[in-house]
Design a protein around this motif. Sequence first.
Motif, short mmCIF file in Angstrom:
data_model
loop_
_atom_site.label_atom_id
_atom_site.label_comp_id
_atom_site.label_asym_id
_atom_site.label_seq_id
_atom_site.Cartn_x
_atom_site.Cartn_y
_atom_site.Cartn_z
N LYS A 1 0.82 -1.22 0.00
CA LYS A 1 0.00 0.00 0.00
C LYS A 1 0.86 1.26 0.00
O LYS A 1 0.34 2.36 -0.15
CB LYS A 1 -0.91 0.02 1.23
CG LYS A 1 -1.90 -1.12 1.28
CD LYS A 1 -2.63 -1.12 2.62
CE LYS A 1 -3.47 -2.37 2.76
NZ LYS A 1 -4.00 -2.52 4.12
N SER A 2 2.17 1.11 0.17
CA SER A 2 3.05 2.27 0.34
C SER A 2 3.61 2.77 -0.99
O SER A 2 3.72 2.03 -1.96
CB SER A 2 4.21 1.91 1.27
OG SER A 2 5.12 1.04 0.61
N ASP A 3 4.00 4.04 -1.00
CA ASP A 3 4.68 4.62 -2.16
C ASP A 3 6.05 3.96 -2.35
O ASP A 3 6.52 3.81 -3.48
CB ASP A 3 4.88 6.13 -1.97
CG ASP A 3 3.56 6.90 -2.04
OD1 ASP A 3 2.58 6.36 -2.60
OD2 ASP A 3 3.52 8.02 -1.53
N GLN A 4 6.67 3.57 -1.25
CA GLN A 4 7.99 2.92 -1.32
C GLN A 4 7.91 1.64 -2.14
O GLN A 4 8.82 1.34 -2.91
CB GLN A 4 8.52 2.63 0.09
CG GLN A 4 9.90 2.00 0.12
CD GLN A 4 10.99 2.92 -0.44
OE1 GLN A 4 10.89 4.14 -0.35
NE2 GLN A 4 12.01 2.33 -1.03
N ALA A 5 6.84 0.89 -2.02
CA ALA A 5 6.69 -0.35 -2.77
C ALA A 5 6.75 -0.07 -4.27
O ALA A 5 7.45 -0.78 -5.01
CB ALA A 5 5.39 -1.06 -2.40
N GLN A 6 6.04 0.94 -4.73
CA GLN A 6 6.04 1.24 -6.17
C GLN A 6 7.42 1.67 -6.64
O GLN A 6 7.85 1.30 -7.73
CB GLN A 6 4.99 2.31 -6.51
CG GLN A 6 4.81 2.49 -7.99
CD GLN A 6 4.42 1.21 -8.71
OE1 GLN A 6 3.44 0.56 -8.35
NE2 GLN A 6 5.18 0.82 -9.72
N LYS A 7 8.12 2.45 -5.83
CA LYS A 7 9.48 2.85 -6.20
C LYS A 7 10.38 1.62 -6.34
O LYS A 7 11.17 1.52 -7.28
CB LYS A 7 10.06 3.80 -5.14
CG LYS A 7 9.43 5.17 -5.14
CD LYS A 7 9.98 6.02 -4.01
CE LYS A 7 9.20 7.31 -3.90
NZ LYS A 7 9.43 8.01 -2.65
N GLU A 8 10.26 0.70 -5.39
CA GLU A 8 11.08 -0.51 -5.44
C GLU A 8 10.72 -1.38 -6.65
O GLU A 8 11.60 -1.96 -7.29
CB GLU A 8 10.92 -1.31 -4.14
CG GLU A 8 11.56 -0.63 -2.95
CD GLU A 8 11.50 -1.46 -1.68
OE1 GLU A 8 11.23 -2.68 -1.76
OE2 GLU A 8 11.74 -0.89 -0.60
N ILE A 9 9.44 -1.50 -6.94
CA ILE A 9 8.99 -2.29 -8.10
C ILE A 9 9.63 -1.73 -9.37
O ILE A 9 10.17 -2.49 -10.19
CB ILE A 9 7.45 -2.31 -8.19
CG1 ILE A 9 6.87 -3.16 -7.05
CG2 ILE A 9 6.98 -2.82 -9.55
CD1 ILE A 9 5.37 -2.99 -6.84
N ASN A 10 9.59 -0.43 -9.55
CA ASN A 10 10.18 0.18 -10.74
C ASN A 10 11.68 -0.08 -10.81
O ASN A 10 12.22 -0.37 -11.89
CB ASN A 10 9.90 1.68 -10.76
CG ASN A 10 8.43 1.98 -11.00
OD1 ASN A 10 7.70 1.17 -11.55
ND2 ASN A 10 7.99 3.14 -10.56
N ASP A 11 12.37 -0.01 -9.68
CA ASP A 11 13.81 -0.29 -9.61
C ASP A 11 14.09 -1.74 -10.01
O ASP A 11 15.02 -2.02 -10.78
CB ASP A 11 14.32 0.01 -8.20
CG ASP A 11 15.82 -0.21 -8.06
OD1 ASP A 11 16.57 0.07 -9.02
OD2 ASP A 11 16.25 -0.67 -6.98
N ILE A 12 13.28 -2.65 -9.51
CA ILE A 12 13.47 -4.07 -9.81
C ILE A 12 13.22 -4.35 -11.29
O ILE A 12 13.96 -5.11 -11.92
CB ILE A 12 12.59 -4.94 -8.88
CG1 ILE A 12 13.20 -4.91 -7.47
CG2 ILE A 12 12.45 -6.36 -9.40
CD1 ILE A 12 12.33 -5.52 -6.40
N TYR A 13 12.19 -3.72 -11.87
CA TYR A 13 11.97 -3.88 -13.31
C TYR A 13 13.22 -3.47 -14.09
O TYR A 13 13.67 -4.19 -14.99
CB TYR A 13 10.81 -3.01 -13.80
CG TYR A 13 9.42 -3.43 -13.41
CD1 TYR A 13 9.09 -4.75 -13.11
CD2 TYR A 13 8.39 -2.49 -13.37
CE1 TYR A 13 7.80 -5.12 -12.78
CE2 TYR A 13 7.09 -2.84 -13.04
CZ TYR A 13 6.81 -4.16 -12.75
OH TYR A 13 5.52 -4.51 -12.42
N LEU A 14 13.76 -2.30 -13.76
CA LEU A 14 14.95 -1.81 -14.48
C LEU A 14 16.12 -2.78 -14.35
O LEU A 14 16.81 -3.07 -15.33
CB LEU A 14 15.34 -0.42 -13.98
CG LEU A 14 14.37 0.70 -14.32
CD1 LEU A 14 14.79 2.00 -13.64
CD2 LEU A 14 14.25 0.90 -15.83
N GLN A 15 16.34 -3.30 -13.15
CA GLN A 15 17.43 -4.25 -12.95
C GLN A 15 17.21 -5.53 -13.77
O GLN A 15 18.13 -6.05 -14.38
CB GLN A 15 17.56 -4.63 -11.47
CG GLN A 15 18.12 -3.54 -10.60
CD GLN A 15 18.29 -4.05 -9.19
OE1 GLN A 15 19.04 -4.99 -8.96
NE2 GLN A 15 17.58 -3.45 -8.25
#
Length: 185
Positions: free
Chosen positions: A19-33
């Motif tokens: 539910k957090s904004d941090q989760a979405q930031k991490e998801i985007n980072d993981i996609y890029l990696q």
Amino acid sequence: MDKVSFRKKQIDIMDEFMKSDQAQKEINDIYLQLFEDAGFIAAQSVGITMSIENEIPTFPIIKKCWNLGKNVYIPKTFNDYSMTFVQYTPDTELETSTFGVREPKNYKDNNLNPPELIITPGLAFSEDQKARLGFGAGYYDRYLSQYPTKTIALALSRQYYLKTQWPVYVLDKSVDQIISVSKDK
């Protein structure tokens, strides 16, 4: 802590974290990696589940695979706890399994066991043993015992542990690689 208790705790942690904004930031980072990973780039066939609530959304990965000309395969599970990977295209008709996962309705054709790369789902992953805590039915452990192939796990910060926090049994299959948020975060 036993697996059942740890699994329940991990589900609660992920329910809140997603539910957090941090989760979405991490998801985007993981996609890029993932999209820059040599193993992902090289694989012409990728096995991946259709994500459910509170998991890293897999459709952006599926779409990227299609855009890169890769063949995508999703699991079809059976009552005997076995599974097969079936090619997934925009035209594939899906149905919902008893676990709430969307799977191919027709699975007699276009199977590939195993795909070159499987992006393995899970609730938690550990760096020290490359251990994976699944959802408890053992589909992936059985499958990878029968069809060893390259595996990558995608772990948000709340799913990633340096040391394994749950019991690992002889039938539990480890993953080859874990992609997570930067270790310095």
